[in-house]
Write an enzyme that holds these catalytic residues in place. Structure first.
Site, PDB file in Angstrom:
ATOM      1  N   SER A  86      23.657 -34.396   6.961  1.00  0.00           N
ATOM      2  CA  SER A  86      22.635 -33.790   6.091  1.00  0.00           C
ATOM      3  C   SER A  86      22.657 -34.389   4.684  1.00  0.00           C
ATOM      4  CB  SER A  86      22.893 -32.288   5.973  1.00  0.00           C
ATOM      5  OG  SER A  86      24.176 -32.053   5.410  1.00  0.00           O
ATOM      6  N   LYS A  99      45.315 -17.538  -8.582  1.00  0.00           N
ATOM      7  CA  LYS A  99      46.004 -18.834  -8.675  1.00  0.00           C
ATOM      8  C   LYS A  99      45.098 -19.864  -9.356  1.00  0.00           C
ATOM      9  CE  LYS A  99      49.078 -18.573  -4.646  1.00  0.00           C
ATOM     10  NZ  LYS A  99      50.327 -19.005  -5.284  1.00  0.00           N
ATOM     11  N   GLU A 130      39.114 -20.042   3.324  1.00  0.00           N
ATOM     12  CA  GLU A 130      38.432 -21.337   3.228  1.00  0.00           C
ATOM     13  C   GLU A 130      38.095 -21.585   1.759  1.00  0.00           C
ATOM     14  OE1 GLU A 130      35.044 -23.358   5.772  1.00  0.00           O
ATOM     15  OE2 GLU A 130      34.117 -22.200   4.171  1.00  0.00           O
TER      16      GLU A 130
HETATM   17  P1  GTP Z   1      31.032 -23.838  10.528  1.00  0.00           P
HETATM   18  O1  GTP Z   1      30.984 -23.408  11.936  1.00  0.00           O
HETATM   19  O2  GTP Z   1      29.670 -23.810   9.843  1.00  0.00           O
HETATM   20  O3  GTP Z   1      32.066 -23.120   9.720  1.00  0.00           O
HETATM   21  O4  GTP Z   1      31.424 -25.377  10.565  1.00  0.00           O
HETATM   22  P2  GTP Z   1      32.871 -26.027  10.443  1.00  0.00           P
HETATM   23  O5  GTP Z   1      33.900 -25.078  10.943  1.00  0.00           O
HETATM   24  O6  GTP Z   1      32.800 -27.408  10.985  1.00  0.00           O
HETATM   25  O7  GTP Z   1      33.109 -26.025   8.902  1.00  0.00           O
HETATM   26  P3  GTP Z   1      32.607 -27.002   7.794  1.00  0.00           P
HETATM   27  O8  GTP Z   1      33.789 -27.650   7.193  1.00  0.00           O
HETATM   28  O9  GTP Z   1      31.486 -27.874   8.243  1.00  0.00           O
HETATM   29  O10 GTP Z   1      32.058 -25.980   6.706  1.00  0.00           O
HETATM   30  C1  GTP Z   1      31.073 -25.044   6.957  1.00  0.00           C
HETATM   31  C2  GTP Z   1      30.576 -24.512   5.610  1.00  0.00           C
HETATM   32  O11 GTP Z   1      30.321 -25.603   4.701  1.00  0.00           O
HETATM   33  C3  GTP Z   1      29.266 -23.812   5.772  1.00  0.00           C
HETATM   34  O12 GTP Z   1      29.483 -22.428   5.948  1.00  0.00           O
HETATM   35  C4  GTP Z   1      28.528 -24.121   4.460  1.00  0.00           C
HETATM   36  O13 GTP Z   1      28.956 -23.235   3.442  1.00  0.00           O
HETATM   37  C5  GTP Z   1      29.044 -25.498   4.112  1.00  0.00           C
HETATM   38  N1  GTP Z   1      28.199 -26.576   4.676  1.00  0.00           N
HETATM   39  C6  GTP Z   1      28.538 -27.421   5.659  1.00  0.00           C
HETATM   40  N2  GTP Z   1      27.551 -28.299   5.930  1.00  0.00           N
HETATM   41  C7  GTP Z   1      26.542 -27.993   5.086  1.00  0.00           C
HETATM   42  C8  GTP Z   1      25.223 -28.555   4.867  1.00  0.00           C
HETATM   43  O14 GTP Z   1      24.780 -29.499   5.514  1.00  0.00           O
HETATM   44  N3  GTP Z   1      24.476 -27.963   3.897  1.00  0.00           N
HETATM   45  C9  GTP Z   1      24.926 -26.915   3.132  1.00  0.00           C
HETATM   46  N4  GTP Z   1      24.106 -26.418   2.204  1.00  0.00           N
HETATM   47  N5  GTP Z   1      26.158 -26.380   3.317  1.00  0.00           N
HETATM   48  C10 GTP Z   1      26.954 -26.893   4.283  1.00  0.00           C
HETATM   49 MG    MG Z   2      33.920 -23.308   8.854  1.00  0.00          MG
END
Ligand code: GTP
Ligand code: MG
Length: 216
Positions: A127, A33, A152
């Site tokens: 971060s 897509k 995702e």
């Molecule tokens: P998770 O339990 O990590 O999946 O957290 P969540 O369900 O709240 O999802 P979120 O939307 O925060 O996304 C998680 C994903 O975003 C991670 O697996 C990373 O790929 C990316 N990510 C989120 N925060 C950071 C960060 O501070 N630094 C980096 N490098 N990547 C991040």
């Molecule tokens: Mg996630």
């Protein structure tokens, strides 16, 4: 020697492989897509919003770690229920408005259900992390059923991607416990990246308007 009765685990493996097949198919569907949207955009506007696309299946180790962190039993049902990013796709764009273009184009597709979105550009993570995240469901047509399957999608600019990959590497070295001054420096780098993105966008818009003046 007494014969050991093995538990019947065949079904569990079969169920797990079927789940993997679904997520892999979902990655293919979303990937196609996105490629179609990019090709069409290139055709109409002589410009491609997508620099490149990466996709990955979450490793078994990461799946198990995440379920344990959430205090859930390791079952196929729980993977489907509690883990949103078994199938993950990353879209790297040139400029920030491209990100919202992709989001709109994906959201407007009739067969895609947007489950959740997180705009870490409007609300960066502590971060300094910036990106746009979408959890979507795409229907996978099997021989006898249709299974809506979660993916995702992370959408970000080349600059945001540069920061996120290096920050991830540095963090990994510290096993997630980087000292405060390192975290502050990384946050400052994220601000610089954000400034770079807006500067590059301004330059691009400037060139674009100059070109249009030339054509008049
Ligand atoms: P998770 O339990 O990590 O999946 O957290 P969540 O369900 O709240 O999802 P979120 O939307 O925060 O996304 C998680 C994903 O975003 C991670 O697996 C990373 O790929 C990316 N990510 C989120 N925060 C950071 C960060 O501070 N630094 C980096 N490098 N990547 C991040
Ligand atoms: Mg996630």
């Amino acid at each position: 020697m007494a014969k050991i009765e093995l538990p019947d685990v065949k079904d569990i493996f079969l169920e797990y492989r079927k789940m993997q097949l679904l997520y892999q198919s979902a990655l293919k569907e979303i990937g196609t897509k996105l490629e179609i949207l990019n090709d069409e955009f290139k055709f109409v506007h002589k410009y491609n919003p997508i620099e490149h696309i990466e996709s990955r299946m979450k490793s078994e180790e990461s799946i198990v770690r995440k379920l344990m962190k959430k205090g859930q039993d390791i079952t196929v049902e729980n993977i489907e229920r509690y883990i949103d990013d078994v199938a993950g796709i990353r879209v790297i764009c040139s400029f920030t408005p491209d990100i919202y273009r992709i989001v709109d184009m994906i959201s407007n597709q009739d067969d895609i259900e947007v489950v959740r979105t997180k705009d870490y550009m409007v609300n960066p993570k502590p971060s300094g992390y910036r990106s746009y995240h979408m959890i979507v469901k795409v229907p996978i047509f099997l021989s006898d059923t249709v299974v809506p399957t979660r993916v995702e999608i992370q959408i970000r600019t080349v600059a945001m991607d540069f920061w996120a990959s290096l920050e991830h590497k540095i963090y990994y070295k510290y096993d997630g416990h980087a000292p405060e001054y390192i975290r502050t420096e990384l946050r400052e780098c994220a601000e610089m990246i954000s400034f770079l993105d807006s500067k590059m966008l301004a330059i691009n818009e400037e060139i674009h308007s100059l070109k249009q003046d030339d054509m008049r």
